[in-house]
Enzyme design. Structure first.
Site, PDB file in Angstrom:
ATOM      1  CD  GLU A 133      -2.781  -1.349   2.411  1.00 55.34           C
ATOM      2  OE1 GLU A 133      -2.698  -0.481   3.298  1.00 55.34           O
ATOM      3  OE2 GLU A 133      -3.571  -2.299   2.453  1.00 55.34           O
ATOM      4  CG  ASN A 166      -0.448  -7.177  -1.197  1.00 50.30           C
ATOM      5  OD1 ASN A 166      -1.079  -7.765  -2.087  1.00 50.30           O
ATOM      6  ND2 ASN A 166      -0.879  -7.119   0.050  1.00 50.30           N
ATOM      7  CG  HIS A 206      -9.721  -6.108   0.636  1.00 54.88           C
ATOM      8  ND1 HIS A 206      -9.712  -7.211   1.471  1.00 54.88           N
ATOM      9  CD2 HIS A 206      -8.466  -5.606   0.672  1.00 54.88           C
ATOM     10  CE1 HIS A 206      -8.503  -7.358   1.992  1.00 54.88           C
ATOM     11  NE2 HIS A 206      -7.726  -6.405   1.521  1.00 54.88           N
ATOM     12  CD  GLU A 222      -4.366  -8.154   1.943  1.00 55.25           C
ATOM     13  OE1 GLU A 222      -5.262  -7.463   2.452  1.00 55.25           O
ATOM     14  OE2 GLU A 222      -3.159  -7.854   2.032  1.00 55.25           O
ATOM     15  CG  ASP A 226     -12.092  -9.392   2.293  1.00 61.18           C
ATOM     16  OD1 ASP A 226     -12.325  -8.516   1.445  1.00 61.18           O
ATOM     17  OD2 ASP A 226     -11.361  -9.179   3.284  1.00 61.18           O
TER      18      ASP A 226
HETATM   19  C1  XIL Z   1      -5.649  -6.386   8.696  1.00 60.55           C
HETATM   20  C2  XIL Z   1      -5.832  -7.601   9.571  1.00 60.55           C
HETATM   21  O1  XIL Z   1      -6.852  -8.408   9.021  1.00 60.55           O
HETATM   22  C3  XIL Z   1      -6.156  -7.221  10.974  1.00 60.55           C
HETATM   23  O2  XIL Z   1      -6.201  -8.378  11.786  1.00 60.55           O
HETATM   24  C4  XIL Z   1      -5.132  -6.225  11.469  1.00 60.55           C
HETATM   25  O3  XIL Z   1      -5.456  -5.809  12.742  1.00 60.55           O
HETATM   26  C5  XIL Z   1      -5.081  -5.033  10.551  1.00 60.55           C
HETATM   27  O4  XIL Z   1      -4.750  -5.478   9.282  1.00 60.55           O
HETATM   28  N1  XIL Z   1      -4.796  -4.837   3.925  1.00 60.55           N
HETATM   29  C6  XIL Z   1      -3.732  -5.585   4.351  1.00 60.55           C
HETATM   30  C7  XIL Z   1      -3.882  -6.410   5.558  1.00 60.55           C
HETATM   31  O5  XIL Z   1      -2.703  -5.654   3.670  1.00 60.55           O
HETATM   32  O6  XIL Z   1      -2.669  -6.532   6.247  1.00 60.55           O
HETATM   33  C8  XIL Z   1      -4.960  -5.881   6.481  1.00 60.55           C
HETATM   34  O7  XIL Z   1      -5.139  -6.825   7.489  1.00 60.55           O
HETATM   35  C9  XIL Z   1      -6.247  -5.659   5.728  1.00 60.55           C
HETATM   36  C10 XIL Z   1      -6.033  -4.640   4.646  1.00 60.55           C
END
Ligand code: XIL
Length: 368
Positions: A171, A212, A248, A278, A280
């Site tokens: 990020e 990422n 996401h 990631e 979801d």
């Molecule tokens: C989130 C985790 O799911 C949480 O448990 C933590 O407290 C905060 O981070 N993008 C990312 C992840 O790259 O590392 C993040 O994960 C969600 C967003």
């Protein structure tokens, strides 16, 4: 009397069901149709030459046997959800704590999984002592180099070959499509990204290194910026091997899969891998509320389409989800009014999205 005895079992059943209805919480878990596909996700994925990954939540992993069983059943790539973030690994300067992440690594090794290290350079989840170095380019440079060298080196020597992928930088581009200024690491200077990749490569030359980010799945100003960033890194000979699309997704958001395909293709032309890191699909539900069947269907479709995107491209070799269960979700904390984004519900029952993902892995063509 005989009549009463004959009907006693039914009577008891009736009374019991009345009583249990009475004691069942108002928002009961939905009963989902069992999935007819019995093969594991990882076996289905293997046939398509993909790895199927999940984030691992340390607390769930330690306390919930059903969660652990779900991990064992289906996955061949594990990413610690938070145990490999800097505030966990180096809580005090030069004092590393690998206990939680090593527990996941031992488990992954035993299960013959591989791992993705997440994450070396991020502007969040930083220890306080590091934040105090803000503005001091030299101190931060030393801190980051020592952090990357120690962490990547630890896994290379303690668990050879296990950490196949590292999310080196996470990020670094903000929502206005500019390099993030509010990152502590930006105080090192713009070359911190390049340096991080070089240090990670020195510490483990065999690992595949990734940039990422979220919101870069489609053709848009942010993915344009990331494209230019990684292209420049490649031109400068920086060891970067791929880009992670966080993916996401959610109800009420617009997702253009044709645009994602086009975007994936331009990274392929740079000879970079693309991983879904990631995945979801968050739904509009209030806390404690169950999603409706229509919401669950929408979620299942989006999981399947995201997987389909990866399945349709030889450049994409990992489909990774972020979190397994709604019981341990980061979503309600980060996205107001949303929740229920994962494959398993709060009671660890597999939702329709789980079966949809399996089904997607059995298809030979992937409709957009
Ligand atoms: C989130 C985790 O799911 C949480 O448990 C933590 O407290 C905060 O981070 N993008 C990312 C992840 O790259 O590392 C993040 O994960 C969600 C967003």
């Amino acid at each position: 009397m005989i009549e009463v005895v004959k009907f006693l079992p039914f009577l008891l059943l009736f009374l019991f069901s009345c009583a249990s209805q009475h004691t069942t919480p108002k928002k009961r878990a939905l009963a989902y149709t069992p999935c007819p596909i019995s093969q594991d996700l990882r076996d289905l994925a293997r046939r398509k030459k993909k790895l199927i990954g999940t984030a691992v939540h340390s607390r769930a992993f330690a306390e919930n046997t059903r969660y652990r069983k779900a991990l064992e059943d289906d996955w061949n790539l594990a990413t610690p959800e938070y145990a490999m973030k800097m505030s966990f690994l180096e809580p005090e300067k030069e004092q590393f704590d690998f206990r939680e992440s090593d527990a996941i690594a031992r488990f992954a090794q035993k299960q013959q999984m591989v791992m993705r290290g997440h994450v070396l350079v991020w502007h969040r989840e930083l220890p306080e002592w590091a934040e105090k170095e803000s503005g001091d380019a030299e101190a931060l440079r030393n801190t980051l180099k020592s952090y990357i060298t120690t962490v990547v080196g630890h896994y290379r020597s303690e668990f050879p070959g296990l950490l196949r992928y590292w999310d080196v930088v996470n990020e670094a581009v903000d929502d206005t499509a500019s390099l993030r200024r509010d990152s502590l690491w930006a105080d090192i200077g713009n070359d911190y990204i390049e340096l991080a990749f070089r240090w990670a490569h020195e510490a483990d030359p065999a690992a595949k290194l990734f940039y990422n980010d979220y919101g870069i799945e489609e053709m848009n100003p942010k993915s344009d910026r990331v494209y230019r960033l990684v292209k420049k890194l490649l031109e400068r000979g920086v060891p970067i091997h791929g880009v992670g699309f966080q993916m996401h997704l959610g109800e009420g958001l617009k997702h253009d899969f044709a645009s994602m395909e086009k975007n994936l293709e331009r990274f392929r032309k740079l000879r970079l891998r693309v991983h879904i890191t990631e995945l979801d699909v968050r739904l509009k539900v209030d806390e404690g509320e169950q999603p409706s069947p229509a919401q669950l269907k929408l979620q299942a479709d989006l999981y399947a389409r995201a997987a389909g995107l990866c399945l349709a491209s030889p450049t994409c070799d990992v489909i990774g989800v972020w979190g397994l269960s709604d019981a341990y979700s980061y979503i309600p904390d980060l996205h107001d009014g949303y929740g229920a984004g994962h494959l398993y519900d709060e009671d660890m029952a597999a939702k329709p999205a789980y079966c949809a993902l399996k089904k997607a892995l059995t298809l030979t063509s992937h409709p957009r």
